[in-house]
Every structure is written in C-alpha cells, then in structure tokens.
Write a protein that holds these residues in place. Structure first.
Motif, short mmCIF file in Angstrom:
data_model
loop_
_atom_site.label_atom_id
_atom_site.label_comp_id
_atom_site.label_asym_id
_atom_site.label_seq_id
_atom_site.Cartn_x
_atom_site.Cartn_y
_atom_site.Cartn_z
N ASP A 88 -33.05 -30.01 64.74
CA ASP A 88 -31.81 -30.52 64.32
C ASP A 88 -31.50 -31.48 65.48
N ILE A 89 -31.14 -32.88 65.08
CA ILE A 89 -30.87 -33.90 65.86
C ILE A 89 -29.38 -33.68 66.68
N THR A 90 -29.55 -33.87 68.16
CA THR A 90 -28.35 -33.73 68.76
C THR A 90 -27.93 -35.09 69.40
N GLY A 91 -28.85 -35.89 69.37
CA GLY A 91 -28.31 -37.24 70.15
C GLY A 91 -29.49 -38.10 70.00
N PHE A 92 -29.00 -39.40 70.29
CA PHE A 92 -30.01 -40.62 70.47
C PHE A 92 -29.72 -41.12 71.66
N ASP A 135 -27.97 -33.80 55.65
CA ASP A 135 -27.45 -35.19 55.37
C ASP A 135 -28.44 -36.54 55.60
N GLY A 136 -29.33 -36.08 56.56
CA GLY A 136 -30.35 -37.15 56.77
C GLY A 136 -31.61 -36.53 57.16
N TYR A 137 -32.68 -37.34 57.16
CA TYR A 137 -33.94 -36.90 57.80
C TYR A 137 -34.33 -38.28 58.85
N MET A 138 -34.63 -38.20 59.91
CA MET A 138 -35.14 -39.55 60.73
C MET A 138 -36.55 -38.96 61.26
N ALA A 139 -37.44 -39.97 60.76
CA ALA A 139 -38.63 -40.26 61.35
C ALA A 139 -39.02 -40.21 62.85
N VAL A 140 -39.64 -39.43 63.24
CA VAL A 140 -39.89 -39.33 64.91
C VAL A 140 -41.52 -39.06 65.11
N MET A 198 -22.41 -35.45 60.85
CA MET A 198 -23.64 -35.28 59.68
C MET A 198 -24.89 -34.36 60.44
N ARG A 199 -25.55 -33.68 59.60
CA ARG A 199 -26.79 -33.00 59.80
C ARG A 199 -27.83 -33.59 59.70
N LEU A 200 -28.44 -34.09 60.89
CA LEU A 200 -29.64 -34.80 60.94
C LEU A 200 -30.88 -34.12 61.42
N LYS A 201 -31.96 -34.26 60.50
CA LYS A 201 -33.25 -33.41 60.89
C LYS A 201 -34.02 -34.37 61.47
N ALA A 202 -34.61 -34.07 62.64
CA ALA A 202 -36.07 -34.91 63.02
C ALA A 202 -37.28 -34.51 62.36
N TRP A 203 -37.99 -35.46 61.82
CA TRP A 203 -39.32 -35.05 61.17
C TRP A 203 -40.40 -35.60 61.68
N PRO A 204 -41.24 -34.91 62.45
CA PRO A 204 -42.16 -35.75 63.32
C PRO A 204 -43.51 -36.09 62.47
N GLU A 259 -41.56 -51.28 73.31
CA GLU A 259 -41.00 -51.45 74.68
C GLU A 259 -39.38 -50.91 74.96
N LYS A 260 -38.79 -50.73 73.96
CA LYS A 260 -37.48 -49.94 74.21
C LYS A 260 -37.37 -48.89 73.10
N PRO A 261 -37.99 -47.89 73.44
CA PRO A 261 -37.67 -46.70 72.70
C PRO A 261 -36.41 -46.38 72.53
N LEU A 262 -36.19 -45.50 71.55
CA LEU A 262 -35.05 -44.61 71.30
C LEU A 262 -35.44 -43.43 71.15
N TYR A 263 -34.85 -42.67 72.28
CA TYR A 263 -35.27 -41.22 72.47
C TYR A 263 -34.44 -40.28 71.50
N VAL A 264 -34.91 -39.09 71.02
CA VAL A 264 -34.33 -38.29 70.04
C VAL A 264 -34.12 -36.95 70.58
N ALA A 265 -33.16 -36.71 70.92
CA ALA A 265 -32.71 -35.45 71.45
C ALA A 265 -32.72 -34.26 70.17
N ALA A 266 -33.35 -33.38 70.07
CA ALA A 266 -33.41 -32.23 69.02
C ALA A 266 -33.41 -30.79 69.47
N THR A 267 -33.23 -29.75 68.82
CA THR A 267 -33.08 -28.68 69.08
C THR A 267 -34.46 -28.05 68.55
N ALA A 268 -34.79 -26.72 69.13
CA ALA A 268 -36.06 -26.21 68.77
C ALA A 268 -36.40 -26.16 67.23
N THR A 269 -35.56 -26.24 66.33
CA THR A 269 -35.70 -26.33 65.13
C THR A 269 -35.57 -27.78 64.33
#
Length: 235
Positions: free
Chosen positions: A152-156, A128-133, A205-211, A140-150
């Motif tokens: 898939d984003i699990t939290g911000f 449902d979405g790709y988030m650039a990471v 929504m299924r979000l993917k982290a894209w490095p 100064e105030k980064p938003l950390y992105v938790a993701a699985t080994a594959t």
C-alpha cells in the motif's frame, strides 16, 4: 479499460545525442514506440485509446492516425509544459465513468507483466489505483515510492529513504475519481506529475504499488540500447 498515452514531449535529450526522429517514432524491437504501445493496448481490448502529441512533431500525429486498430482513438495535438499538463489536456477525451490507465510513450516494459498489472487492478475493487513500480533505477531523477509491507503506497519521495524499495515506473491505473483530483491540482497551479500523485495520497485514495521486473524510461541513447536488449530478450 480506457488508456491514455502522453507522447507530447520533444525528446530533447535523446535528439540532442544523435536521434533524428521524434522520440515517439524511435524504434524499439523493430517498431516505433508509439506504434508498439498502441498495438499492445488494442490487443488487450482497450475501450478507447487517447493520445496527446506535440504539434511541432506532425509525423507523430500522422503515425497515430495511420494505425489500424479496433479501439477508437482520440488524438489531441497540443504543446504542453510537462506530463501533468499533458494529462490534463487528455482528460476531456476520457470517459468519466471508466477506469483508465495512463502511460508515457517512452516507457518500455514486459507486455505480459503489464497484462497482469491491468488484470489485478480490474479485479481489486478495494483499491483506487495501481502504480507500476520497479527496483531498476536508470532514471536521472527517479520518483521513490514508499509502501507498506503489503505494497500500500504511503508516499512519493524525491530522494531515497531507508526502507524504500521502489521507484515509480510511470504507469498509472486509476479510477475515474482521480480526474477530479487532477482538475483540482491544475486549478491550484500544481504542474508536476509527482505532485499530482502526492495529491492522490493526500486525498485518501488507496493506491497499490505493483512491482515490474524492469521498466525503462527511454531518455538517452544508452536507455534506447538497453530497451532494445530488453525487448529482444522477451519471449
């Protein structure tokens, strides 16, 4: 693919430390940031490009209007309280049937990595979405992105947690359904972009982290210098 650009911030930190131009007009790699970004999106065959600027900085809107691009450009001039409010103001200019990518004008990245990011999102019908990471942490105030080994984003997250590899790069490729969640967030008083991102996860929504190798958020003079070096080193 449609694109939305948030260019409504006043750039107070950058301006307070010597910059004389509105942030979107500060040059990186010999081009104003807004011109560089719009030109890139147009070169990728954008369906439309929607831009929000601050009416207190009319030169930015004038620059957008003067750009010679193939894609239709929609311009919103509005003073907002933050990125999510700017996104909400831009939403009516987006086609509710089209996928879109949201960016902020002060985000500097490798165009080739961005092309691969968009191509991967367009090819992935299960997400449902790709988030650039990135792992480059200069915000100064980064938003950390938790993701699985594959990836898939699990939290911000507002704070780093053991095992969290990424920070948000501020580039969001999303399906049209995200606009409904944005409207719900605005109606309920949510005002921060990171809380909108959390609402996407909470909605299922299924979000993917894209490095990306590096994404620079240009807020301070040292960020601008680093962005110049980074862009100058790209081939």
């Amino acid at each position: 693919m449609d694109y939305a650009i948030i260019a409504a911030g006043q750039g107070s930190r950058l301006g307070g430390e010597g910059a004389t131009l509105p942030k979107p007009l500060v040059t990186v790699g010999g081009q104003p940031m807004i011109s560089r970004l719009v030109g890139l999106l147009d070169s990728m065959g954008a369906g439309r490009i929607c831009v929000i600027t601050n009416p207190a900085m009319p030169a930015v809107a004038e620059t957008v209007r003067s750009l010679e691009v193939s894609a239709p450009v929609s311009l919103v001039e509005k003073s907002t309280g933050g990125s999510m409010e700017s996104f909400h103001a831009l939403a009516p200019t987006l086609d509710p049937e089209h996928d879109f990518c949201l960016l902020t004008v002060d985000t500097v990245f490798d165009p080739m990595e961005f092309r691969r990011f968009i191509e991967a999102f367009e090819a992935d019908s299960s997400s449902d979405g790709y988030m650039a990471v990135t792992t480059y942490m200069a915000d100064e105030k980064p938003l950390y992105v938790a993701a699985t080994a594959t990836d898939d984003i699990t939290g911000f997250l507002d704070r780093p947690v053991a095992g969290v590899r990424y920070v948000s790069g501020g580039i969001y490729a999303l399906r049209p359904a995200a606009l409904g969640i944005l409207a719900d967030c605005a109606a309920s008083g949510v005002s921060r972009m990171r809380d909108f991102q959390r609402a996407l996860v909470a909605s299922g929504m299924r979000l993917k982290a894209w490095p990306f190798t590096k994404i620079i958020d240009v807020d301070r003079p040292e960020d601008l210098a680093e962005a110049g070096r980074f862009v100058g080193g790209l081939t």
